[in-house]
Design a protein around this motif. Structure first.
Motif, mmCIF file in Angstrom:
data_model
loop_
_atom_site.group_PDB
_atom_site.id
_atom_site.type_symbol
_atom_site.label_atom_id
_atom_site.label_comp_id
_atom_site.label_asym_id
_atom_site.label_seq_id
_atom_site.Cartn_x
_atom_site.Cartn_y
_atom_site.Cartn_z
ATOM 1 N N PRO A 59 0.843 -1.207 0.000
ATOM 2 C CA PRO A 59 0.000 0.000 0.000
ATOM 3 C C PRO A 59 0.873 1.250 0.000
ATOM 4 O O PRO A 59 1.901 1.292 0.683
ATOM 5 C CB PRO A 59 -0.768 -0.125 1.322
ATOM 6 C CG PRO A 59 -0.772 -1.571 1.648
ATOM 7 C CD PRO A 59 0.526 -2.100 1.126
ATOM 8 N N GLY A 60 0.489 2.233 -0.779
ATOM 9 C CA GLY A 60 1.224 3.499 -0.792
ATOM 10 C C GLY A 60 2.202 3.655 -1.947
ATOM 11 O O GLY A 60 2.750 4.741 -2.134
ATOM 12 N N VAL A 61 2.433 2.589 -2.724
ATOM 13 C CA VAL A 61 3.371 2.745 -3.838
ATOM 14 C C VAL A 61 2.697 3.359 -5.060
ATOM 15 O O VAL A 61 3.373 3.655 -6.042
ATOM 16 C CB VAL A 61 4.041 1.399 -4.248
ATOM 17 C CG1 VAL A 61 4.809 0.813 -3.089
ATOM 18 C CG2 VAL A 61 3.026 0.414 -4.787
ATOM 19 N N GLY A 62 1.390 3.546 -4.981
ATOM 20 C CA GLY A 62 0.680 4.157 -6.111
ATOM 21 C C GLY A 62 0.213 3.146 -7.130
ATOM 22 O O GLY A 62 0.233 3.402 -8.339
ATOM 23 N N PRO A 88 -5.531 -10.626 -0.296
ATOM 24 C CA PRO A 88 -5.331 -11.635 0.739
ATOM 25 C C PRO A 88 -6.086 -11.330 2.024
ATOM 26 O O PRO A 88 -6.358 -12.224 2.809
ATOM 27 C CB PRO A 88 -3.826 -11.623 0.979
ATOM 28 C CG PRO A 88 -3.373 -10.290 0.519
ATOM 29 C CD PRO A 88 -4.304 -9.874 -0.575
ATOM 30 N N SER A 89 -6.434 -10.086 2.250
ATOM 31 C CA SER A 89 -7.102 -9.767 3.514
ATOM 32 C C SER A 89 -8.615 -9.903 3.405
ATOM 33 O O SER A 89 -9.332 -9.715 4.371
ATOM 34 C CB SER A 89 -6.741 -8.359 3.975
ATOM 35 O OG SER A 89 -7.334 -7.416 3.139
ATOM 36 N N SER A 96 -10.227 -5.445 1.039
ATOM 37 C CA SER A 96 -9.638 -4.155 1.359
ATOM 38 C C SER A 96 -9.342 -3.379 0.086
ATOM 39 O O SER A 96 -9.213 -2.173 0.118
ATOM 40 C CB SER A 96 -8.354 -4.339 2.149
ATOM 41 O OG SER A 96 -7.366 -4.907 1.337
ATOM 42 N N LEU A 98 -10.848 -1.897 -1.982
ATOM 43 C CA LEU A 98 -12.245 -1.477 -2.087
ATOM 44 C C LEU A 98 -12.442 -0.540 -3.258
ATOM 45 O O LEU A 98 -11.552 0.212 -3.636
ATOM 46 C CB LEU A 98 -12.667 -0.774 -0.794
ATOM 47 C CG LEU A 98 -12.771 -1.682 0.435
ATOM 48 C CD1 LEU A 98 -12.821 -0.846 1.691
ATOM 49 C CD2 LEU A 98 -13.996 -2.574 0.318
ATOM 50 N N VAL A 151 -1.919 -7.042 -3.218
ATOM 51 C CA VAL A 151 -1.302 -6.165 -2.236
ATOM 52 C C VAL A 151 -0.091 -6.843 -1.617
ATOM 53 O O VAL A 151 -0.142 -8.015 -1.258
ATOM 54 C CB VAL A 151 -2.286 -5.863 -1.096
ATOM 55 C CG1 VAL A 151 -1.615 -5.071 0.001
ATOM 56 C CG2 VAL A 151 -3.493 -5.126 -1.610
ATOM 57 N N VAL A 153 2.710 -7.872 0.993
ATOM 58 C CA VAL A 153 3.427 -8.960 1.640
ATOM 59 C C VAL A 153 2.637 -10.274 1.613
ATOM 60 O O VAL A 153 1.427 -10.258 1.732
ATOM 61 C CB VAL A 153 3.671 -8.585 3.114
ATOM 62 C CG1 VAL A 153 4.615 -9.560 3.779
ATOM 63 C CG2 VAL A 153 4.222 -7.182 3.222
ATOM 64 N N GLY B 154 -2.556 -9.465 5.176
ATOM 65 C CA GLY B 154 -2.879 -10.803 4.721
ATOM 66 C C GLY B 154 -3.580 -11.690 5.711
ATOM 67 O O GLY B 154 -4.128 -11.240 6.700
ATOM 68 N N GLN B 155 -3.543 -12.950 5.390
ATOM 69 C CA GLN B 155 -4.262 -13.932 6.187
ATOM 70 C C GLN B 155 -3.545 -14.277 7.474
ATOM 71 O O GLN B 155 -4.137 -14.857 8.375
ATOM 72 C CB GLN B 155 -4.414 -15.216 5.384
ATOM 73 C CG GLN B 155 -5.367 -15.072 4.226
ATOM 74 C CD GLN B 155 -6.021 -16.387 3.929
ATOM 75 O OE1 GLN B 155 -5.350 -17.392 3.839
ATOM 76 N NE2 GLN B 155 -7.329 -16.382 3.816
ATOM 77 N N GLU B 178 -5.063 4.667 1.716
ATOM 78 C CA GLU B 178 -4.969 3.309 1.205
ATOM 79 C C GLU B 178 -4.513 2.370 2.314
ATOM 80 O O GLU B 178 -5.029 1.282 2.487
ATOM 81 C CB GLU B 178 -3.994 3.245 0.025
ATOM 82 C CG GLU B 178 -4.107 1.952 -0.746
ATOM 83 C CD GLU B 178 -3.210 1.920 -1.970
ATOM 84 O OE1 GLU B 178 -3.190 0.887 -2.642
ATOM 85 O OE2 GLU B 178 -2.505 2.912 -2.246
ATOM 86 N N GLY B 181 -7.276 1.572 4.539
ATOM 87 C CA GLY B 181 -8.175 0.615 3.906
ATOM 88 C C GLY B 181 -7.712 -0.808 4.128
ATOM 89 O O GLY B 181 -8.486 -1.683 4.491
#
Lengths: 325, 325
Positions: A59-62, A88-89, A96, A98, A151, A153, B154-155, B178, B181
């Motif tokens: 997240p955050g890399v654009g 994965p979440s 996420s 979204l 996303v 990791v 993640g999970q 983000e 989120g």
């Protein structure tokens, strides 16, 4: 539902038919499952030429901005672009990543693009199967470039790499030691590293980061099927739409090399075989979950376990022995 | 190996015996598996009073520094602390939470602490089982506070929450939309949010971030078994070792509340039951993988799939039907 009709409309590029097909493959209902299989068989065409691009970034890399800009680069080159997300979440929260369409507003309005938000899922194995099937449906509907994004990791990168032809890792300028540590496993599967945000004040840092990663990639072992200058690291600016053509050229160069060497076809064949084996095991498991005899034993032993009368592992070992005896 | 002897030494707090026990439960060899089950049964003691703390944070939030400082806070309170890591990216790379002992140098030298680096794994299900068993071994060896840490997205968070008594989310000051989120699903399972790096120039931002999350937590539904002021958000500085006592007090307050209400015991019972059911299904799956008849059919059909003669999903459906007929 008339599957033959759905297949015809889907193959003609009808977006509603495609969306409906994907909803069908996402369904857990056994009758939908059978229809999904029929649909996939009707649409099968091994001669179809497509490119499946895996894309990952924390997240955050654009990532959204990149896909928005890169998708339009591909469309300008005459391609039709589908974007699928593996989240994965989503197992718990229902997703996420979204509002994918809001995230990529311009791209989603482009008739040559198809963006599908990630569905909420219950288990990671199911996500893989459904995404693979969604890729096939998008390709059958004429989307010849399919971006599968995920996303940061975790295991989802490996999963995405296992269903795509090439894997792109999007990074931001900078990043401490711990961050680089996390990326170690991911870097092994990356074909192309793109350092985003090479614009404004971050430009020098983006270039330095690119050089760092290019150096790190040189230290990794050469991989089977790679041309001399791969894996490689480039810097891009999704914001200024710079470096996107070069990124696409790099992907094409790698793809051409792999097609010429036969690696491309071999890899897809291996992926199909792995997919098949996973589907067999998860299918059997799903049926076992519903097996009345097994459910009965699990109920009884499970009660003993929750009462503290038996250790979970030992009780499980015993039940497995008995069930498979 | 003499399992009775290993159990005795392990129960006396012998660190080498503990390390050896964990190596045993990590082994894939069937004879080791049987020995591991015996060891766990010998060590079982439902009356043991321990606290299992799940801890998650994305790379860069200062997780190692926090565990290093927080672990010493617990030791100063008279506890013995074990640290276990679940690493979702280890499936491929062999682990990104590398060199745990180097990461937490002071803690690892403390005789009241036991740090176990995350093993390289092949599948996430196996990670869960082995970590749960490692928790039991650590507790049997007298470590009454077990920290199970995992990386970010993640999970793996859900998995950690399913094997611990409370779940702590470590955050850094700031974080864009983000990022928030991605955290949505995680926030639902967090009992305590700690905003780290409340020191130096970042202190005001850490406090603002803490207030943001405290507000967000108030918007979430109240959860069964929570006292009035939970889930809560605190700011800490692992670097300056500030706020750690307060964080521990919050964990104790929540634990006491849950013990008094019976929620603590019920939750562990449910976790044991879930663990048992997972272990049954994964045990059956593991045995099926080795079943010669199934392997034969998979070989034949898998060849057809990789040759493009059959679609992976359809071929799998057919094999599952035949195998379970």
């Amino acid at each position: 539902m008339d599957i033959a009709d759905l297949a015809t409309r889907l193959r003609s590029g009808n977006r509603r038919a495609l969306a409906r097909g994907i909803t069908l493959i996402e369904s857990h209902r056994p009758d939908h499952r059978a229809q999904a299989t029929e649909l996939l068989e009707r649409l099968a065409d091994p001669s179809r030429q497509t490119l499946r691009i895996g894309l990952s970034g924390t997240p955050g890399v654009g990532k959204s901005t990149f896909i928005e800009a890169f998708g339009q680069t591909l469309i300008a080159e005459g391609h039709r672009v589908a974007v699928l997300a593996i989240d994965p979440s989503s197992a718990r929260s229902g997703g996420s990543i979204l509002g994918d369409k809001t995230r990529m507003e311009r791209l989603s309005r482009n008739p040559a693009a198809f963006i599908r938000p990630s569905p909420s899922q219950t288990e990671l194995g199911g996500v893989a199967r459904r995404t693979r099937e969604a890729i096939l449906l998008c390709e059958a509907a004429g989307y010849d470039a399919v971006l599968v994004e995920t996303v940061g990791v975790g295991q989802s990168e490996t999963m995405v790499a296992q269903m795509t032809d090439l894997f792109v890792l999007l990074l931001a300028p900078g990043g401490g030691d711990e961050l680089q540590g996390v990326k170690r496993g991911i870097m092994e599967i990356a074909d192309l590293i793109l350092v985003n945000k090479a614009d404004g004040a971050l430009k020098p840092q983006a270039e330095a980061t690119r050089a760092d990663y290019a150096g790190a990639l040189r230290l990794l072992r050469r991989r089977e099927g790679d041309p001399d200058d791969f894996p490689k690291a480039l810097s891009v600016s999704a914001l200024d739409q710079r470096g996107l053509d070069e990124a696409w050229e790099a992907m094409l160069a790698l793809t051409t090399h792999r097609r010429d060497s036969g690696f491309f076809v071999t890899r897809r064949a291996t992926q199909n075989r792995d997919w098949f084996e996973e589907a067999v095991l998860s299918g059997i498991l799903q049926r076992l979950r519903q097996d009345p005899a097994l459910r009965g034993s699990m109920e009884t032993l499970g009660h003993a376990v929750s009462e503290g009368q038996m250790a979970p592992g030992a009780a499980a070992d015993r039940l497995v022995e008995r069930f498979l005896a």
